[in-house]
Motif scaffolding. Structure first.
Motif, mmCIF file in Angstrom:
data_model
loop_
_atom_site.group_PDB
_atom_site.id
_atom_site.type_symbol
_atom_site.label_atom_id
_atom_site.label_comp_id
_atom_site.label_asym_id
_atom_site.label_seq_id
_atom_site.Cartn_x
_atom_site.Cartn_y
_atom_site.Cartn_z
ATOM 1 N N ALA A 155 -0.520 0.266 -4.262
ATOM 2 C CA ALA A 155 -2.257 -0.694 -5.048
ATOM 3 C C ALA A 155 -2.710 -0.414 -3.505
ATOM 4 O O ALA A 155 -2.755 0.048 -2.744
ATOM 5 C CB ALA A 155 -0.994 -2.052 -4.090
ATOM 6 N N GLU A 156 -4.062 -0.578 -4.758
ATOM 7 C CA GLU A 156 -5.011 -0.385 -3.983
ATOM 8 C C GLU A 156 -5.694 -1.123 -4.186
ATOM 9 O O GLU A 156 -5.707 -2.261 -4.916
ATOM 10 C CB GLU A 156 -5.550 0.864 -4.380
ATOM 11 N N ARG A 157 -7.146 -1.995 -2.844
ATOM 12 C CA ARG A 157 -7.614 -2.524 -2.789
ATOM 13 C C ARG A 157 -8.958 -2.603 -4.654
ATOM 14 O O ARG A 157 -8.914 -1.529 -4.347
ATOM 15 C CB ARG A 157 -8.400 -3.345 -1.970
ATOM 16 N N ALA A 158 -9.681 -3.247 -4.955
ATOM 17 C CA ALA A 158 -10.779 -3.314 -5.889
ATOM 18 C C ALA A 158 -12.005 -2.868 -5.165
ATOM 19 O O ALA A 158 -11.990 -3.212 -3.667
ATOM 20 C CB ALA A 158 -10.917 -4.910 -6.078
ATOM 21 N N PRO A 159 -12.720 -2.101 -5.848
ATOM 22 C CA PRO A 159 -14.069 -1.693 -5.436
ATOM 23 C C PRO A 159 -14.535 -2.525 -5.492
ATOM 24 O O PRO A 159 -14.704 -3.548 -5.509
ATOM 25 C CB PRO A 159 -13.869 -0.191 -6.225
ATOM 26 N N TRP A 160 -15.670 -2.530 -4.103
ATOM 27 C CA TRP A 160 -16.499 -3.318 -2.940
ATOM 28 C C TRP A 160 -17.595 -3.049 -4.092
ATOM 29 O O TRP A 160 -18.471 -1.986 -4.071
ATOM 30 C CB TRP A 160 -16.583 -3.545 -2.264
ATOM 31 N N THR A 172 1.007 -1.161 -0.050
ATOM 32 C CA THR A 172 0.005 0.041 -0.081
ATOM 33 C C THR A 172 0.885 0.878 0.299
ATOM 34 O O THR A 172 0.450 2.554 -0.623
ATOM 35 C CB THR A 172 -0.880 0.310 0.929
#
Length: 70
Positions: free
Chosen positions: A63-68, A59
């Motif tokens: 890096a980012e998490r995928a949107p929910w 992060t």
């Protein structure tokens, strides 16, 4: 937490993980008595901490998490 602190903690966690894995793999010595230090549990804890630090490091590099999407 900044990059330097993350890297220092990651190296320390990896060192503890390797050392605890080595100590946990030693054969028991019945003349010295039972081993009272849970080396396998310490190794697993250090591995879990290293995994969390690797995620934090990712992060920090963007890096980012995928949107929910519900």
């Amino acid at each position: 937490m900044d990059l330097n602190a993350t890297l220092i903690l990651l190296v320390a966690a990896l060192a503890v993980m390797v050392f605890a894995g080595w100590r946990g793999a030693q054969p028991p010595n019945p003349f010295k008595g039972p081993r009272m230090t849970p080396w396998r549990f310490i190794m697993l804890g250090a591995a879990a901490l290293a995994l969390l630090l690797l995620i934090h490091l990712a992060t920090l590099f963007g890096a980012e998490r995928a949107p929910w999407i519900p």
